[in-house]
Write an enzyme that holds these catalytic residues in place. Structure first.
Site, PDB file in Angstrom:
ATOM      1  N   MET A  28       0.890  -1.013  -0.360  1.00 14.66           N
ATOM      2  CA  MET A  28      -0.242  -0.384  -0.037  1.00 14.66           C
ATOM      3  C   MET A  28       1.061   0.985   0.055  1.00 14.66           C
ATOM      4  O   MET A  28       0.415   1.942   0.396  1.00 14.66           O
ATOM      5  CB  MET A  28      -1.104  -0.001   1.268  1.00 14.66           C
ATOM      6  CG  MET A  28      -1.613  -1.323   0.923  1.00 14.66           C
ATOM      7  SD  MET A  28      -3.176  -1.067   1.862  1.00 14.66           S
ATOM      8  CE  MET A  28      -2.293  -0.581   3.458  1.00 14.66           C
ATOM      9  N   GLY A  29       2.429   0.959  -0.198  1.00 14.77           N
ATOM     10  CA  GLY A  29       3.382   2.068  -0.193  1.00 14.77           C
ATOM     11  C   GLY A  29       3.433   2.211   0.717  1.00 14.77           C
ATOM     12  O   GLY A  29       3.596   2.058   1.521  1.00 14.77           O
ATOM     13  N   ALA A  30       3.598   3.934   0.928  1.00 16.81           N
ATOM     14  CA  ALA A  30       4.728   4.802   2.274  1.00 16.81           C
ATOM     15  C   ALA A  30       5.620   3.749   2.165  1.00 16.81           C
ATOM     16  O   ALA A  30       5.788   3.252   3.579  1.00 16.81           O
ATOM     17  CB  ALA A  30       3.608   5.108   3.444  1.00 16.81           C
ATOM     18  N   GLY A  41      11.231  -2.707   5.119  1.00 12.44           N
ATOM     19  CA  GLY A  41      10.518  -3.856   4.869  1.00 12.44           C
ATOM     20  C   GLY A  41       9.527  -3.718   3.299  1.00 12.44           C
ATOM     21  O   GLY A  41       9.651  -5.412   3.321  1.00 12.44           O
ATOM     22  N   HIS A  42       8.951  -3.245   3.523  1.00  9.93           N
ATOM     23  CA  HIS A  42       8.905  -3.349   1.986  1.00  9.93           C
ATOM     24  C   HIS A  42      10.130  -3.454   0.534  1.00  9.93           C
ATOM     25  O   HIS A  42      10.276  -3.973   0.003  1.00  9.93           O
ATOM     26  CB  HIS A  42       8.271  -1.913   1.353  1.00  9.93           C
ATOM     27  CG  HIS A  42       6.705  -1.817   1.693  1.00  9.93           C
ATOM     28  ND1 HIS A  42       7.318  -0.792   2.583  1.00  9.93           N
ATOM     29  CD2 HIS A  42       6.412  -1.942   2.360  1.00  9.93           C
ATOM     30  CE1 HIS A  42       5.441  -0.392   3.742  1.00  9.93           C
ATOM     31  NE2 HIS A  42       4.926  -1.257   2.803  1.00  9.93           N
ATOM     32  N   GLN A  62     -10.234  -2.540   2.869  1.00 11.36           N
ATOM     33  CA  GLN A  62      -9.861  -2.997   4.230  1.00 11.36           C
ATOM     34  C   GLN A  62      -9.777  -2.052   5.347  1.00 11.36           C
ATOM     35  O   GLN A  62      -8.936  -2.825   6.518  1.00 11.36           O
ATOM     36  CB  GLN A  62      -8.462  -3.356   3.743  1.00 11.36           C
ATOM     37  CG  GLN A  62      -7.408  -3.153   3.562  1.00 11.36           C
ATOM     38  CD  GLN A  62      -5.764  -3.422   3.242  1.00 11.36           C
ATOM     39  OE1 GLN A  62      -5.768  -4.411   1.580  1.00 11.36           O
ATOM     40  NE2 GLN A  62      -4.537  -3.534   4.550  1.00 11.36           N
ATOM     41  N   GLN A  81       5.714 -10.697   7.434  1.00 13.25           N
ATOM     42  CA  GLN A  81       5.774 -11.628   8.801  1.00 13.25           C
ATOM     43  C   GLN A  81       5.605 -10.897   9.512  1.00 13.25           C
ATOM     44  O   GLN A  81       4.731 -11.024  10.371  1.00 13.25           O
ATOM     45  CB  GLN A  81       6.979 -12.467   9.300  1.00 13.25           C
ATOM     46  CG  GLN A  81       6.659 -13.230  10.405  1.00 13.25           C
ATOM     47  CD  GLN A  81       5.672 -14.278  10.106  1.00 13.25           C
ATOM     48  OE1 GLN A  81       5.158 -14.982   8.836  1.00 13.25           O
ATOM     49  NE2 GLN A  81       4.283 -14.979  10.814  1.00 13.25           N
ATOM     50  N   SER A  93       4.647   1.841   7.541  1.00 11.83           N
ATOM     51  CA  SER A  93       3.991   2.448   7.462  1.00 11.83           C
ATOM     52  C   SER A  93       3.165   3.919   8.427  1.00 11.83           C
ATOM     53  O   SER A  93       3.643   5.091   8.458  1.00 11.83           O
ATOM     54  CB  SER A  93       3.129   2.919   6.101  1.00 11.83           C
ATOM     55  OG  SER A  93       4.161   1.480   5.289  1.00 11.83           O
TER      56      SER A  93
HETATM   57  O1  PAF Z   1      -0.216  -5.533   4.108  1.00 13.05           O
HETATM   58  C1  PAF Z   1      -0.231  -4.480   2.419  1.00 13.05           C
HETATM   59  O2  PAF Z   1       0.530  -4.262   2.732  1.00 13.05           O
HETATM   60  C2  PAF Z   1      -1.761  -5.118   1.914  1.00 13.05           C
HETATM   61  O3  PAF Z   1      -2.589  -5.320   3.636  1.00 13.05           O
HETATM   62  C3  PAF Z   1      -2.072  -5.276   0.944  1.00 13.05           C
HETATM   63  C4  PAF Z   1      -0.965  -6.842   1.258  1.00 13.05           C
HETATM   64  C5  PAF Z   1      -0.657  -4.488   0.143  1.00 13.05           C
HETATM   65  C6  PAF Z   1      -3.418  -6.075   0.308  1.00 13.05           C
HETATM   66  O4  PAF Z   1      -3.670  -4.307   0.279  1.00 13.05           O
END
Ligand code: PAF
Length: 283
Positions: free
Chosen positions: A30-32, A36-37, A61, A149, A187
Site C-alpha cells: 500500500m506504499g509509504a 520492510g517493503h 480493508q 511476517q 508505514s
Molecule cells: O500488507 C499490506 O500492505 C496490504 O494488506 C496488502 C497485502 C498490500 C493488501 O492491500
C-alpha cells in the site's frame, strides 16, 4: 522501472516476460515504503526474473473509522525507492481500475479471520485483504508473492486462500524489519510523535521478554503472556490484544510446546501498531 496504471498494461508486460520463459514475482503493497517493503523487493529480485510491485491503498480493508483518508501517500518517493531496488514494474492503479462500477465479489476466509486483527478491526478487514490480493494474483499471475511476517495473520489468511482456491502461486513470508531499538517498521510509524515513539518500543520489548522466558524453558502460555503484559504495563500501554495462538490455525493455546504466534496490537499515541514473535515449539 515502468509505472503502469492499467490491468491491460500489466497483463501485457507479464505475458511478454512469460513468453521469454521468465519467472514473475509480486510484492503487494500500500506504499509509504520503508525498509520492510524494500527487503521484500530485494527478496523478489533475488528469486524471480520480473519483479512487479503493486502500490494500491486498498479502501475495502479499512473500516469507516480507520485511517484511509490520512494513510501516508507519496508515490514519487515510493517510485524512486522501488527503482533503487531494481523493480521492473510499479503497478499503481486508480481505485476504479480495481473496483469498477458494479464490483460485487468478496472473499471471506472463515475462522482464521475471527480472531486477533479480525476481531479488533472487524471482519471487513481480512475480506478486503483476501479479495484484493486474489485480484492482484489474477492480474499479475505471479510465480511467487512476497509478504512481511509483521502481518502474520495476513500471511496465514493469504496462504489459506491460495490453498482453498488452488491458486498457482508460492507465498514467501519475509522477516520483520526493525528499527535499531527493536520497533517493528510500519508505514503507520509516521503517526508517532516523539513521546509516542519512545513508548512504542515497549511493544517489541514486551515480545522480547516473553521470548526470553520461552527460550529459558517456560511453556505455560499464561506465564509467557504475563511477562509481556508486565512490560507493556510499565509504559502504560493497554493492548487491544496480546495473545498466544497456534502458529498455523490461530486456535488459542495453553502452552508453547508447538509453534506459537505471540501477537500484540496496541494504540500508542495516534498510531495503531502490531507486532509478533513466532515462539518455536519443541517438535
Ligand atoms: O500488507 C499490506 O500492505 C496490504 O494488506 C496488502 C497485502 C498490500 C493488501 O492491500
Amino acid at each position: 522501472m515502468r509505472i503502469l496504471r492499467t490491468i491491460r498494461e500489466v497483463r501485457s508486460a507479464v505475458s511478454e516476460a512469460r513468453r521469454d520463459g521468465r519467472t514473475v514475482g509480486l510484492v503487494p503493497t500500500m506504499g509509504a515504503f520503508h525498509e520492510g517493503h524494500l527487503s521484500l523487493m530485494r527478496a523478489a529480485r533475488k528469486d524471480t526474473d520480473l519483479v512487479v510491485v503493486s502500490l494500491f491503498v486498498n479502501p475495502t480493508q479499512f473500516a469507516p473509522n480507520e485511517d484511509l483518508s490520512t494513510y501516508p501517500r507519496d508515490e514519487q518517493r515510493d517510485a524512486e525507492l522501488a527503482a533503487g531496488e531494481h523493480v521492473d514494474i510499479l503497478f499503481a492503479p486508480a481505485p476504479e481500475e480495481i473496483y469498477p462500477e458494479g464490483f460485487a465479489t468478496s472473499i471471506h476466509v472463515a475462522g482464521l479471520t475471527d480472531v486477533l486483527d479480525g476481531a479488533s478491526r472487524g471482519a471487513h478487514h481480512f475480506d478486503g485483504v483476501a479479495t484484493v490480493v486474489t485480484k492482484l494474483f489474477g492480474i499479475v499471475r505471479p510465480d511467487v508473492a512476497f509478504f512481511g511476517q509483521k502481518d502474520a495473520q495476513q500471511v496465514l489468511v493469504v496462504r489459506r486462500v491460495v490453498r482453498d482456491l488452488n491458486l498457482d502461486v508460492r507465498i514467501e513470508a519475509c522477516p520483520i524489519a526493525r528499527e535499531p531499538d527493536g520497533l517493528a517498521m510500519s508505514s503507520r510509524n509516521v503517526y508517532l510523535d516523539a513521546a509516542a515513539r519512545q513508548r512504542a518500543v515497549f511493544l517489541s520489548r514486551a515480545l522480547d521478554a516473553a521470548q526470553a522466558l520461552h527460550d529459558s524453558g517456560e511453556r505455560d502460555a499464561d506465564g509467557i503472556r504475563a511477562a509481556a503484559a508486565a512490560v507493556l504495563d510499565e509504559a502504560g500501554i493497554a493492548p487491544e490484544y496480546l495473545e498466544l495462538r497456534d502458529a498455523e490455525t490461530l486456535a488459542p493455546v495453553a502452552d508453547t510446546r508447538r509453534d506459537t504466534l505471540l501477537a500484540v496490537a496496541a494504540r500508542v499515541g495516534a498510531a495503531r501498531l502490531i507486532d509478533n514473535h513466532l515462539l518455536k515449539g519443541d517438535a
